[in-house]
Design a protein around this motif. Structure first.
Motif, PDB file in Angstrom:
ATOM      1  N   MET A   1       0.827  -1.201   0.000  1.00  0.00           N
ATOM      2  CA  MET A   1       0.000   0.000   0.000  1.00  0.00           C
ATOM      3  C   MET A   1       0.865   1.256   0.000  1.00  0.00           C
ATOM      4  O   MET A   1       0.596   2.214  -0.729  1.00  0.00           O
ATOM      5  N   VAL A   2       1.913   1.266   0.817  1.00  0.00           N
ATOM      6  CA  VAL A   2       2.810   2.419   0.839  1.00  0.00           C
ATOM      7  C   VAL A   2       3.495   2.582  -0.514  1.00  0.00           C
ATOM      8  O   VAL A   2       3.679   3.704  -1.013  1.00  0.00           O
ATOM      9  N   ALA A   3       3.871   1.461  -1.131  1.00  0.00           N
ATOM     10  CA  ALA A   3       4.591   1.510  -2.414  1.00  0.00           C
ATOM     11  C   ALA A   3       3.763   2.117  -3.537  1.00  0.00           C
ATOM     12  O   ALA A   3       4.325   2.593  -4.525  1.00  0.00           O
ATOM     13  N   THR A   4       2.446   2.126  -3.391  1.00  0.00           N
ATOM     14  CA  THR A   4       1.614   2.730  -4.445  1.00  0.00           C
ATOM     15  C   THR A   4       1.807   4.235  -4.526  1.00  0.00           C
ATOM     16  O   THR A   4       1.512   4.849  -5.555  1.00  0.00           O
ATOM     17  N   GLY A   5       2.248   4.865  -3.433  1.00  0.00           N
ATOM     18  CA  GLY A   5       2.358   6.310  -3.392  1.00  0.00           C
ATOM     19  C   GLY A   5       1.053   7.024  -3.097  1.00  0.00           C
ATOM     20  O   GLY A   5       1.034   8.255  -2.971  1.00  0.00           O
ATOM     21  N   VAL A   6      -0.043   6.289  -2.995  1.00  0.00           N
ATOM     22  CA  VAL A   6      -1.337   6.898  -2.671  1.00  0.00           C
ATOM     23  C   VAL A   6      -1.339   7.391  -1.227  1.00  0.00           C
ATOM     24  O   VAL A   6      -1.973   8.403  -0.919  1.00  0.00           O
ATOM     25  N   ILE A   7      -0.643   6.682  -0.353  1.00  0.00           N
ATOM     26  CA  ILE A   7      -0.472   7.133   1.024  1.00  0.00           C
ATOM     27  C   ILE A   7       1.003   7.446   1.243  1.00  0.00           C
ATOM     28  O   ILE A   7       1.876   6.933   0.536  1.00  0.00           O
ATOM     29  N   LEU A   8       1.275   8.291   2.222  1.00  0.00           N
ATOM     30  CA  LEU A   8       2.641   8.778   2.424  1.00  0.00           C
ATOM     31  C   LEU A   8       3.526   7.743   3.104  1.00  0.00           C
ATOM     32  O   LEU A   8       4.686   7.568   2.734  1.00  0.00           O
ATOM     33  N   ASP A   9       2.971   7.046   4.105  1.00  0.00           N
ATOM     34  CA  ASP A   9       3.777   6.114   4.891  1.00  0.00           C
ATOM     35  C   ASP A   9       2.848   5.207   5.693  1.00  0.00           C
ATOM     36  O   ASP A   9       1.622   5.273   5.545  1.00  0.00           O
ATOM     37  N   GLU A  10       3.444   4.368   6.539  1.00  0.00           N
ATOM     38  CA  GLU A  10       2.650   3.417   7.312  1.00  0.00           C
ATOM     39  C   GLU A  10       1.680   4.108   8.273  1.00  0.00           C
ATOM     40  O   GLU A  10       0.663   3.530   8.658  1.00  0.00           O
ATOM     41  N   GLY A  11       2.000   5.340   8.674  1.00  0.00           N
ATOM     42  CA  GLY A  11       1.098   6.064   9.564  1.00  0.00           C
ATOM     43  C   GLY A  11      -0.247   6.351   8.941  1.00  0.00           C
ATOM     44  O   GLY A  11      -1.203   6.665   9.647  1.00  0.00           O
ATOM     45  N   MET A  12      -0.339   6.266   7.621  1.00  0.00           N
ATOM     46  CA  MET A  12      -1.603   6.503   6.925  1.00  0.00           C
ATOM     47  C   MET A  12      -2.340   5.204   6.598  1.00  0.00           C
ATOM     48  O   MET A  12      -3.259   5.196   5.764  1.00  0.00           O
ATOM     49  N   ILE A  13      -1.956   4.120   7.235  1.00  0.00           N
ATOM     50  CA  ILE A  13      -2.747   2.887   7.186  1.00  0.00           C
ATOM     51  C   ILE A  13      -3.881   3.059   8.193  1.00  0.00           C
ATOM     52  O   ILE A  13      -3.680   2.986   9.408  1.00  0.00           O
ATOM     53  N   TYR A  14      -5.071   3.310   7.687  1.00  0.00           N
ATOM     54  CA  TYR A  14      -6.199   3.657   8.553  1.00  0.00           C
ATOM     55  C   TYR A  14      -7.196   2.504   8.686  1.00  0.00           C
ATOM     56  O   TYR A  14      -8.409   2.704   8.706  1.00  0.00           O
ATOM     57  N   PHE A  15      -6.679   1.276   8.777  1.00  0.00           N
ATOM     58  CA  PHE A  15      -7.553   0.133   9.016  1.00  0.00           C
ATOM     59  C   PHE A  15      -8.368   0.352  10.296  1.00  0.00           C
ATOM     60  O   PHE A  15      -7.919   1.031  11.219  1.00  0.00           O
ATOM     61  N   ASP A  16      -9.552  -0.257  10.354  1.00  0.00           N
ATOM     62  CA  ASP A  16     -10.359  -0.192  11.578  1.00  0.00           C
ATOM     63  C   ASP A  16      -9.590  -0.710  12.789  1.00  0.00           C
ATOM     64  O   ASP A  16      -9.780  -0.237  13.907  1.00  0.00           O
ATOM     65  N   ALA A  17      -8.751  -1.701  12.559  1.00  0.00           N
ATOM     66  CA  ALA A  17      -7.844  -2.206  13.601  1.00  0.00           C
ATOM     67  C   ALA A  17      -6.511  -2.487  12.938  1.00  0.00           C
ATOM     68  O   ALA A  17      -6.458  -3.117  11.882  1.00  0.00           O
TER      69      ALA A  17
END
Length: 362
Positions: free
Chosen positions: A200-216
């Motif tokens: 997901m981070v490698a797509t460039g759509v999000i900046l880094d792991e901090g933008m992983i907004y899973f419910d958990a």
């Protein structure tokens, strides 16, 4: 016994008008004057928000005391610069949010446009300790269907830009606009979880792991599972209930994993429908039962959650209080119900905010 920590986001408002105030930098500076090493309060995406984080606690009475203390300290610091705090998951009154000046926040504003501008929403995140990433991912896989019940119990955002949204948790609907937000299907292993995050981070759509907004998700900073579905709760006691149930869910899921019991394995499509239903109905109508994904009265679904985590809560001495708090919420409603009742009584969103300020600091 697993430790629990809570992060709450509070709305900064004018004590007279109830309108949100973009004063987070000033409040944080005032807090730093009192204690240069304070690590409780943090800035957030918008300048109208102030976040605090409790320390990890084993006992729920200690957690309750720290939440109350942090809310009162936030109100004190805010009061010294002419504003106050309210545990509201959205602003009832119209607001034009202002994004913080940090590099990260400016990147989000540039890439996500109006989505960033409209994210003045305030949540409650619960951290529950786990022994390893492997246990943490096993827990995440197994708690997914039950998280919508926490959403319903914490629902505290019926108003948006001066209007009744007809939702109990409109915050959760706004939050779902982030590209990485929402429920997940089972990962089955920590290796697959981390590979998904890296992809997901490698797509460039999000900046880094901090933008992983899973419910958990697995916390980046702590050995915890972080549960992120709840509105900030109007009453501190509701926040403690959410934390209590979250710990019960984590402990129950870890035991199921060790016993070889498989996750329910509902599709993301069904989980998203259940989340929508919880946001719309809160505790006032039907919810989707986590086991069957079929409509049932909210009370039945809440009782099912208590039964599901009952053994774990009994062992920590939390079961009776959790039952009592759930019964009270089902009777009087969540924060959304309180806000609507205040609006019906006073006819003024300003008065709604004023009373919620008082409740926040009670």
């Amino acid at each position: 016994m697993r430790t629990v920590g809570v992060e709450e986001e509070l709305l900064l408002v004018d004590p007279e008008t109830g309108e949100p105030q973009a004063l987070s930098a000033a409040v944080l500076a005032r807090a730093a004057q009192d204690d240069a090493e304070q690590d409780v309060f943090e800035k957030e995406l918008h300048n109208q928000m102030l976040e605090f984080a409790t320390h990890p606690q084993s006992g729920m009475e200690e957690l309750r005391a720290e939440i109350v203390r942090c809310r009162k300290e936030a109100a004190r610091h805010a009061g010294e610069i002419g504003c106050t705090v309210a545990a509201l998951a959205t602003s009832p009154l119209p607001v034009s949010p202002s994004v913080g000046v940090g590099r990260r926040y400016q990147w989000m504003a540039e890439h996500y446009g109006i989505t960033t501008q409209e994210q003045l929403v305030l949540g409650c995140h619960v951290h529950v300790s786990v022994e390893s990433d492997e246990e943490g991912v096993a827990v995440i896989d197994r708690i997914q269907p039950w998280l919508t019940v926490l959403s319903a119990l914490s629902a505290n955002s019926p108003f948006w830009q001066g209007k009744d949204t007809l939702y109990n948790s409109y915050r959760s609907r706004v939050w779902q606009r982030w590209p990485s937000a929402g429920p997940t299907e089972p990962f089955r292993s920590a290796e697959r979880y981390h590979r998904r995050v890296a992809d997901m981070v490698a797509t460039g759509v999000i900046l880094d792991e901090g933008m992983i907004y899973f419910d958990a998700r697995l916390s980046q900073r702590f050995p915890t599972v972080e549960i992120r579905v709840s509105d900030v709760c109007l009453h501190s006691g509701t926040a403690v209930l959410v934390a209590t149930l979250a710990r019960g869910l984590v402990e129950t899921a870890a035991r199921d994993w060790r016993a070889g019991r498989e996750p329910l394995g509902h599709s993301v499509s069904l989980l998203r429908l259940a989340a929508w239903r919880a946001a719309r109905s809160g505790l006032t109508e039907e919810l989707l039962h986590p086991a069957t994904m079929r409509r049932m009265p909210a009370e039945t679904v809440v009782r099912a959650l208590l039964d599901h985590v009952g053994e774990a809560l009994a062992e920590t001495g939390d079961l009776d209080r959790a039952r009592a708090t759930c019964t009270e919420l089902l009777r009087i409603g969540s924060g959304a119900g309180v806000q609507r009742a205040l609006m019906k009584e006073t006819g003024s969103l300003r008065d709604v905010v004023t009373e919620c300020v008082r409740i926040t600091q009670a």
